[in-house]
Structure formats: C-alpha cells, structure tokens
Design a protein around this motif. Structure first.
Motif, PDB file in Angstrom:
ATOM      1  N   GLU A   1       0.822  -1.212   0.000  1.00  0.00           N
ATOM      2  CA  GLU A   1       0.000   0.000   0.000  1.00  0.00           C
ATOM      3  C   GLU A   1       0.854   1.260   0.000  1.00  0.00           C
ATOM      4  OE1 GLU A   1       0.121  -2.335   2.407  1.00  0.00           O
ATOM      5  OE2 GLU A   1      -0.398  -1.514   4.376  1.00  0.00           O
TER       6      GLU A   1
ATOM      7  N   VAL B   1       0.760   3.284  -3.255  1.00  0.00           N
ATOM      8  CA  VAL B   1      -0.383   4.090  -3.689  1.00  0.00           C
ATOM      9  C   VAL B   1      -0.917   5.029  -2.615  1.00  0.00           C
ATOM     10  CG1 VAL B   1      -1.134   2.330  -5.326  1.00  0.00           C
ATOM     11  CG2 VAL B   1      -2.075   2.335  -3.020  1.00  0.00           C
TER      12      VAL B   1
ATOM     13  N   ARG C   1      -1.730   0.211   6.149  1.00  0.00           N
ATOM     14  CA  ARG C   1      -3.114  -0.114   6.481  1.00  0.00           C
ATOM     15  C   ARG C   1      -3.226  -1.082   7.655  1.00  0.00           C
ATOM     16  NH1 ARG C   1      -3.561   2.761   2.199  1.00  0.00           N
ATOM     17  NH2 ARG C   1      -5.303   2.557   0.772  1.00  0.00           N
TER      18      ARG C   1
ATOM     19  N   LEU D   1       8.376   1.883  -7.602  1.00  0.00           N
ATOM     20  CA  LEU D   1       7.552   2.504  -8.640  1.00  0.00           C
ATOM     21  C   LEU D   1       8.370   2.779  -9.902  1.00  0.00           C
ATOM     22  CD1 LEU D   1       5.355   4.960  -6.566  1.00  0.00           C
ATOM     23  CD2 LEU D   1       4.594   2.973  -7.883  1.00  0.00           C
TER      24      LEU D   1
ATOM     25  N   GLN E   1       6.275  -4.908 -13.464  1.00  0.00           N
ATOM     26  CA  GLN E   1       4.927  -4.375 -13.232  1.00  0.00           C
ATOM     27  C   GLN E   1       3.930  -5.531 -13.093  1.00  0.00           C
ATOM     28  OE1 GLN E   1       1.860  -2.910 -16.405  1.00  0.00           O
ATOM     29  NE2 GLN E   1       3.457  -1.355 -16.203  1.00  0.00           N
TER      30      GLN E   1
ATOM     31  N   PHE F   1       1.293  -6.613 -10.074  1.00  0.00           N
ATOM     32  CA  PHE F   1      -0.123  -6.954 -10.249  1.00  0.00           C
ATOM     33  C   PHE F   1      -0.414  -8.297  -9.591  1.00  0.00           C
ATOM     34  CE2 PHE F   1      -0.527  -4.496 -14.535  1.00  0.00           C
ATOM     35  CZ  PHE F   1      -0.604  -3.302 -13.847  1.00  0.00           C
TER      36      PHE F   1
ATOM     37  N   TRP G   1      -0.512  -8.161  -5.805  1.00  0.00           N
ATOM     38  CA  TRP G   1      -1.736  -7.553  -5.289  1.00  0.00           C
ATOM     39  C   TRP G   1      -2.889  -8.564  -5.373  1.00  0.00           C
ATOM     40  CZ3 TRP G   1       0.424  -2.359  -6.325  1.00  0.00           C
ATOM     41  CH2 TRP G   1       0.174  -1.478  -5.260  1.00  0.00           C
TER      42      TRP G   1
ATOM     43  N   LEU H   1      -5.292 -10.292  -2.460  1.00  0.00           N
ATOM     44  CA  LEU H   1      -6.739 -10.303  -2.576  1.00  0.00           C
ATOM     45  C   LEU H   1      -7.272 -11.733  -2.474  1.00  0.00           C
ATOM     46  CD1 LEU H   1      -8.870  -8.183  -2.932  1.00  0.00           C
ATOM     47  CD2 LEU H   1      -8.566  -8.352  -5.409  1.00  0.00           C
TER      48      LEU H   1
ATOM     49  N   ALA I   1      -1.189  -0.047 -19.727  1.00  0.00           N
ATOM     50  CA  ALA I   1      -0.466   0.066 -18.458  1.00  0.00           C
ATOM     51  C   ALA I   1       1.036   0.158 -18.696  1.00  0.00           C
ATOM     52  CB  ALA I   1      -0.783  -1.131 -17.569  1.00  0.00           C
TER      53      ALA I   1
ATOM     54  N   GLN J   1      -0.917   2.907 -15.054  1.00  0.00           N
ATOM     55  CA  GLN J   1      -0.427   1.810 -14.222  1.00  0.00           C
ATOM     56  C   GLN J   1      -0.729   2.088 -12.745  1.00  0.00           C
ATOM     57  OE1 GLN J   1       3.957   0.978 -12.729  1.00  0.00           O
ATOM     58  NE2 GLN J   1       3.825   0.883 -14.665  1.00  0.00           N
ATOM     59  N   ARG J   2      -0.481   3.318 -12.354  1.00  0.00           N
ATOM     60  CA  ARG J   2      -0.769   3.717 -10.970  1.00  0.00           C
ATOM     61  C   ARG J   2      -2.243   3.551 -10.642  1.00  0.00           C
ATOM     62  NH1 ARG J   2       3.288   7.080  -8.721  1.00  0.00           N
ATOM     63  NH2 ARG J   2       1.867   7.546  -7.018  1.00  0.00           N
TER      64      ARG J   2
ATOM     65  N   LEU K   1      -4.239   1.380 -11.867  1.00  0.00           N
ATOM     66  CA  LEU K   1      -4.505  -0.045 -11.642  1.00  0.00           C
ATOM     67  C   LEU K   1      -4.036  -0.475 -10.258  1.00  0.00           C
ATOM     68  CD1 LEU K   1      -3.681  -1.629 -15.118  1.00  0.00           C
ATOM     69  CD2 LEU K   1      -5.901  -1.129 -14.109  1.00  0.00           C
ATOM     70  N   PHE K   2      -2.848  -0.002  -9.861  1.00  0.00           N
ATOM     71  CA  PHE K   2      -2.386  -0.297  -8.504  1.00  0.00           C
ATOM     72  C   PHE K   2      -3.437   0.147  -7.494  1.00  0.00           C
ATOM     73  CE2 PHE K   2       2.422   0.170  -9.658  1.00  0.00           C
ATOM     74  CZ  PHE K   2       2.391  -1.076 -10.242  1.00  0.00           C
ATOM     75  N   GLU K   3      -3.921   1.366  -7.700  1.00  0.00           N
ATOM     76  CA  GLU K   3      -4.897   1.906  -6.753  1.00  0.00           C
ATOM     77  C   GLU K   3      -6.164   1.070  -6.714  1.00  0.00           C
ATOM     78  OE1 GLU K   3      -5.311   5.920  -8.092  1.00  0.00           O
ATOM     79  OE2 GLU K   3      -3.252   6.411  -7.487  1.00  0.00           O
TER      80      GLU K   3
ATOM     81  N   TRP L   1      -6.478  -2.082  -7.359  1.00  0.00           N
ATOM     82  CA  TRP L   1      -6.224  -3.339  -6.666  1.00  0.00           C
ATOM     83  C   TRP L   1      -6.216  -3.105  -5.155  1.00  0.00           C
ATOM     84  CZ3 TRP L   1      -3.762  -5.464 -11.379  1.00  0.00           C
ATOM     85  CH2 TRP L   1      -4.170  -6.780 -11.633  1.00  0.00           C
ATOM     86  N   GLN L   2      -5.591  -2.026  -4.758  1.00  0.00           N
ATOM     87  CA  GLN L   2      -5.535  -1.717  -3.332  1.00  0.00           C
ATOM     88  C   GLN L   2      -6.929  -1.429  -2.785  1.00  0.00           C
ATOM     89  OE1 GLN L   2      -2.919  -1.969  -1.284  1.00  0.00           O
ATOM     90  NE2 GLN L   2      -4.302  -1.501   0.400  1.00  0.00           N
TER      91      GLN L   2
ATOM     92  N   SER M   1      -9.730  -2.742  -3.804  1.00  0.00           N
ATOM     93  CA  SER M   1     -10.388  -4.037  -3.616  1.00  0.00           C
ATOM     94  C   SER M   1      -9.919  -4.673  -2.318  1.00  0.00           C
ATOM     95  CB  SER M   1     -10.068  -4.974  -4.781  1.00  0.00           C
ATOM     96  OG  SER M   1     -10.672  -4.523  -5.967  1.00  0.00           O
TER      97      SER M   1
END
Lengths: 237, 237
Positions: A101, A104, A109, A129, A139, A143, A146, A150, B132, B139-140, B142-144, B146-147, B149
């Motif tokens: 986290e 972003v 968290r 990054l 990259q 993904f 992450w 999840l 991406a 790309q950022r 998408l990271f966000e 995922w986070q 979720s």
DNA sequence: CGTCGCGTTGACGTAGCTCAACCTACGTGG
DNA sequence: CCACGTAGGTTGAGCTACGTCAACGCGACG
C-alpha cells in the motif's frame, strides 16, 4: 512493541546494505525478472534486516514509504477491531511483500508482526515505482502480488471464517501446511488461530483437542504431524 | 442465470462500440489519465453494454480475458461456499472495475452479478495491459484499484463480520450510505445483507426491525432515511 | 385468482462466548 | 538451588445470541 523503523539504528542484527545481485533466494523473490543493471540501481537504497519474533515492521496508520520483502520467516498482518481485539488478516512467508500500500498511499493499512525470526529487505516505494515503470515484467509481478493478497483475503472470508469451529480449524491447519516451506510449518498460538478464525481462544483450543482425539492432528500441542485426509474430510463440511 | 458473454449477441440492449472520447463519466473512470490517442486505440475493441438487474457479467472459474468497467449501477461479487450458500465479497459501483484478475490469471475468481440495471464496458485484458505498460499514470490507477479491492475485503473482515448482528447491520447501512452516488443508495435484500454479514436472513431482518424500532432507520422496509448518528453509536460496539 | 418470492415474527435448540480453575513451561531474582 | 510470577494451554459450567424451522402477510406477476 518497538517498530522496526524506530529500532533500526539500534538493532545489532542490521546487516547493512543488501546485495541483491547475489541474493540466494532471488528466484523466489518478486525481483526475479529484473536485470543486473536494475539490481545495481535497487541495491543502493535497500536495507537488509534480521529481526526476532514478535517485532512489528510497521504499524497501522504509520507513514508508509517502503515495501518490505520477506526473505526468511513468517509475518502476520494484524488489525485491531473496534472492541480492541486483534484480527489477523493475512499471513506472509518468504518471497512475499509487505506494505504494498505504500506504493499508492501514504499510510500503512495494518500492523505487520513477525511470527518467527525473519530476514527482510526494506525497499523505498519510489524505487519500486520507478522499476515498475521501466520494466513491464516487474509491473506484472506487482499486479500478481496484489491479486495474491486479494485471493488470500477472499480465502479467509470464504473458507476460514465460515462453517463451524472444527471445520475452520481443520481448514486453517491444512492452509498452514501448504504455507510451509522446506519442511517448516508456521506454528500459531491458540490466540493467533482465534484471531484468524474469528473464534475465542478457548474454542480454538477445544477444536484442536477434538482433532487430536480424532487422530487428525498429532500430539505435541497440535504441532505434530497432521493427517491431511482426515482434515480434508472435516474441512469439507 | 445467463452470463453476459453468452447472451451478448442476443442482448437487445447492446449499444455497440463504446465512444470513450465522449464518455460522460470519463473523469470518474479509471481511464481518466489517458490521452486522446490512447482512447482511439482503446475504442476499437471495447464493447458497451446495458444489462438489467440480476445478470451475471462472468462466473467463477470462467476463462477470463476482459475487464469490465462499471459506468452506471451496482454489482456484487459472489462466491459459493462449501455448504452451498452464497457469500458476497465486494460491492462495486459506477467507476469501479470488475475482473481485474483477468490481467494476471486466466480465470475469473468470483461471480459478478448486477444489483441494479447497469451500463458497463468490456475491455480486453490485453488492451489494458498494453496501456499500463505505456502510461505510468494508468499503471498507478490499476495499482490503486487493486488496493481498493483489498481495502474493501479487509473492511468486510474487520467491520462487517465482527461483533453482534445489530452492530454489523448498522455498519453495513452506514457503508451503503457512503457507497451511494447522486442520492441513490443501493438497496439490498435481507438475503444479500445476510450474505455479506455472515448472518441468516432472519437475523438480518430482526436486526433491521430493531433498528427501525430504535429510530435509527426509517420505515419503508428499511429503505427509508437513516439516522447516521444513531447508527454510528450502535456501530461502535 | 393462484403462485411465488420476500419480509416479518415466533418458538426452540445449540454452538460458541465468557468466566473460572488448573496445569505446565519458562524466565527472573533471591 | 529454589521461590515466585507470568503467559499459554486445557477443561468445565452456565448463558446467550444466533441458526433453524415454521407460520403468516404482502406485493408482483402471470
């Protein structure tokens, strides 16, 4: 519980800058797809730590500026509920990343606490990054990480906190068995089990006793060998 | 329940290719940071759908090759438990993405079902991955996503499935209130509430009645205006 | 008009929480 | 060396919140 960041300079086990190029478990790590030149860049700001059991890497709400790569050991991600009781949200093992986290957002968290002695690298978020922008393969790795987090969260919801106590404990033991690496399986206290399964520690203890009585779990306070077939039969319910 | 993919060609409401450049809610959408030239590229393979309530966009285990961007309405992500009962893992609203897992795996992890009539775009995973790689800002995003979720999954664990039934329902109602957009709040059946909160539908119903009795929740079968202060008092417990 | 799905409410049984006692292992200090 | 304190594990007893089953009312829909 001292945070890693606060105790870093005092920590006698700080091993200095990491040598990513010669990292023995590089293949396991998220950085496998990177080239040598990338590693030289990453090498600079990475810190290499060894920490004992029960130490927090970061705490919920702390400013987040780095990702931690776990090279050895196990870590739990914990959140404190409104009523003050802790809840374990995820378990990390060697090769996993903690604190994604930080890429972003500006705060962690959860609280991350070592379940065993651990080795880990601290990598500034900005470096991660930058590498992600340059290397599509890296990259993709992010993904995937992450998505794995999840998946683990969803698994906790669908398999570890539904059904009766006996089934939950059975499924947790099977899960821990799968998490194990090179013969080592993380050993959880009854309280940690309870914090994962949303049970009281007493109920977790009773369920373990029952499993031992049924022969699905070896003695040694539930640390012994487990009978996967028997557990799977109970886990199905 | 027909899947969208199977019924696509038959769907009388299929609106044809999307016009991303003139999308009215582009600012809301994940694609906001893209340039016009990117949008021209994306435009080609995007499908634009309108679907009624109760339709599944994809089902757990189905081959995953596309991400869905929700432009209007609400969607629930559902998983069937071992005992056959459904469990709701996440709620999506306009601006959210469903099926992110298609970017890293080849099967959907859940079943996505519309809670209301919805508009959505289907974007091939390959297109998303390509964008991406080219646009770090995307790309950022998408990271966000995922986070987000992950945050929602963690919130489900820590706030919606802990504590007693009254508190869970109170927290769910507050959460739904926050999810609402332009005055619209998603309306959940007792069964859906139960599937989120890990309660029986009867217990969810009883809790709602109790909240109405206490004045925290307007009449109209729990669809009326809610008293946030009163609910927050109950949610704290 | 009948049927079906949904919501509500009641009655009853039970799984798990709480509180408490007890034990062992372990560390600490005299 | 033992005395002591503490933390974790186990087990019991009692209570209660919730699940289950059932009946009933209502609106939608054919």
């Amino acid at each position: 519980m001292a945070t890693l960041t606060h105790s870093r300079c005092l920590d006698p086990h700080w091993a200095g800058r990491a040598d990513c190029r010669h990292c023995k478990i590089r293949a396991l790590m998220p950085f496998a797809p990177l080239e040598a030149e990338d590693l030289d860049q990453i090498l600079l700001p990475v810190e290499d730590f060894r920490v004992p059991e029960g130490v927090s890497l970061f705490e919920s709400g702390m400013p987040a500026a780095a990702v931690f790569a776990l090279r050895r050991g196990y870590v739990k991600l914990v959140e404190t509920l409104a009523d003050g009781r802790p809840r374990i949200l995820r378990l990390l093992r060697a090769g996993d990343l903690a604190g994604l986290e930080s890429l972003v957002g500006d705060a962690y968290r959860h609280t991350a606490i070592t379940l065993t002695p651990a080795n880990l690298c601290e990598i500034p978020a900005a470096v991660v990054l930058q590498l992600a922008e340059r290397r599509p393969a890296f990259q993709r790795v992010l993904f995937e990480r992450w998505q794995e987090s999840l998946d683990q969260a969803d698994r906790l919801i669908t398999r570890l906190t539904s059904g009766d106590a006996l089934g939950r404990v059975a499924r947790l033991l099977l899960y821990l068995d799968e998490l194990g690496q090179d013969g080592q399986v993380p050993r959880l206290s009854r309280q940690d089990m309870a914090a994962i399964l949303d049970l009281s520690a007493e109920t977790a203890s009773r369920a373990c006793s029952e499993l031992m009585r049924r022969g699905a779990l070896g003695e040694m306070q539930g640390c012994g060998p487990l009978d996967r077939a028997a557990l799977e039969a109970l886990a199905g319910s």
